[in-house]
Scaffold this motif. Structure first.
Motif, PDB file in Angstrom:
ATOM      1  N   ASN A 148       3.655  29.560 -16.611  1.00  0.00           N
ATOM      2  CA  ASN A 148       2.708  30.617 -16.986  1.00  0.00           C
ATOM      3  C   ASN A 148       2.185  30.402 -18.396  1.00  0.00           C
ATOM      4  OD1 ASN A 148       2.973  32.527 -14.605  1.00  0.00           O
ATOM      5  ND2 ASN A 148       5.115  32.330 -15.212  1.00  0.00           N
ATOM      6  N   TRP A 177       6.576  29.971  -6.017  1.00  0.00           N
ATOM      7  CA  TRP A 177       5.636  28.878  -5.864  1.00  0.00           C
ATOM      8  C   TRP A 177       5.702  28.300  -4.455  1.00  0.00           C
ATOM      9  CZ3 TRP A 177       3.443  26.941 -10.691  1.00  0.00           C
ATOM     10  CH2 TRP A 177       4.012  27.513 -11.838  1.00  0.00           C
ATOM     11  N   LYS A 182      -0.267  24.235  -7.216  1.00  0.00           N
ATOM     12  CA  LYS A 182       0.316  23.963  -8.519  1.00  0.00           C
ATOM     13  C   LYS A 182       0.349  25.204  -9.403  1.00  0.00           C
ATOM     14  CE  LYS A 182      -0.632  19.012  -8.727  1.00  0.00           C
ATOM     15  NZ  LYS A 182      -1.162  17.905  -9.548  1.00  0.00           N
ATOM     16  N   LYS A 183      -0.099  26.336  -8.872  1.00  0.00           N
ATOM     17  CA  LYS A 183      -0.015  27.594  -9.586  1.00  0.00           C
ATOM     18  C   LYS A 183       0.835  28.553  -8.769  1.00  0.00           C
ATOM     19  CE  LYS A 183      -4.487  27.280 -11.968  1.00  0.00           C
ATOM     20  NZ  LYS A 183      -5.796  27.962 -12.215  1.00  0.00           N
TER      21      LYS A 183
END
Length: 316
Positions: A148, A177, A182-183
């Motif tokens: 983050n 996740w 990838k976020k």
């Protein structure tokens, strides 16, 4: 054998046996420092020079290779591979069946804080470089997940399945996740003000190719999420910090939109440096300390260096 004295309720009629008495134990049993010292002495006597296997333990082999302190380790489920992470930024693999070194994996730009591994040849790690990484060591591949925007370190990781990962960071956030993105698919505040009550707002939008716009106002400082535990079969996740509470979450892992939902909390004074959930979800082991497990940045003199076993209200 280590026996912890337990307090049971008054029984009307004849005294029940030991097994029935255990059913009346307190939901929170603490191993005191005095008992912990006895455990330490037992381990030292059973693994020191001249120790035998019958004494309660035997050191089989010391694996040497890391250039700095080992910060985390884990066994492959159902396998003979041991994984170790270190302040030297590497992840090493060892074969405990052959008692030998297997491989060194490079990628983290700073210390490796935590790791987790299941059955397949996949390992997850989190590090002070603000990344979580999925390692496919047999294929010599790694997938990088950026933490983050408000954090500087991924403090702990936990795999809920081969394709689902939960992380905790030094911004007091817990994220879930998917290996397809990838976020994080969902992020919640898990420590300090606002914990378990609202989602972390997304970072400000930025133009393509440019860094995100700076946040307005002072950065909110929250206690770190220090540890994670889970009962994978029940989709139950526990997170620990230094704000006096261990929080319980329900992880929804089906489908592409994975999410977390707060379902409860239990008190825990001090830094919750370790968590483990029983496979049936009925008990939670909590390791608390006066200081963070990785450094002496802060101290809580009211806390105890102790192990607590908490009975969770899981229905039959």
């Amino acid at each position: 054998t280590l026996t912890v004295n337990q307090q049971s309720g008054q029984q009307s009629g004849q005294q029940r046996g030991r097994e029935d008495a255990k059913e009346k134990t307190s939901s929170l049993e603490q191993v005191t420092p005095k008992v912990t010292q006895k455990v330490t002495e037992l381990v030292a006597n059973s693994t020191g020079p001249g120790a035998s296997a019958g004494a309660g333990g035997l050191e089989l082999r010391s694996f040497r290779g890391h250039k700095d302190a080992v910060t985390c380790l884990g066994f492959q489920v159902g396998g003979s591979t041991l994984f170790t992470g270190s302040l030297d930024r590497t992840l090493k693999l060892w074969n405990v069946k052959d008692m030998g070194f297997m491989d060194t994996l490079y990628g983290h730009q700073c210390a490796v804080n935590g790791l987790d591994v299941l059955r397949r040849e996949v390992c997850m790690t989190g590090g002070r470089d603000r990344t979580a990484r999925q390692w496919k060591w047999a294929e010599d591949k790694q997938l990088v997940f950026r933490g983050n925007s408000g954090s500087t370190s991924v403090e702990c990781v936990r795999m809920l399945g081969e394709d689902t990962l939960v992380t905790g960071d030094d911004a007091g956030l817990i994220s879930i996740w998917s290996h397809l993105k990838k976020k994080p698919t969902h992020t919640l505040i898990a420590a300090g003000p606002g914990a378990a009550t609202r989602e972390e707002p997304p970072p400000p939008p930025s133009a393509k190719g440019k860094p995100p716009a700076p946040l307005e106002g002072p950065r909110v400082v929250r206690p770190w999420v220090v540890s994670l535990g889970s009962a994978r079969a029940l989709d139950l996740v526990a997170s620990g910090s230094s704000d006096g509470v261990v929080r319980l979450w329900e992880a929804k892992v089906a489908g592409p939109k994975k999410s977390l939902r707060p379902v409860g909390a239990v008190p825990a004074e001090g830094f919750v440096n370790g968590l483990a959930v029983a496979s049936d979800g009925r008990f939670l082991a909590v390791c608390t300390g006066q200081e963070h497990r990785m450094g002496r940045w802060e101290r809580n003199p009211k806390a105890k260096n102790a192990l607590a076993i908490i009975r969770l209200p899981i229905p039959e």
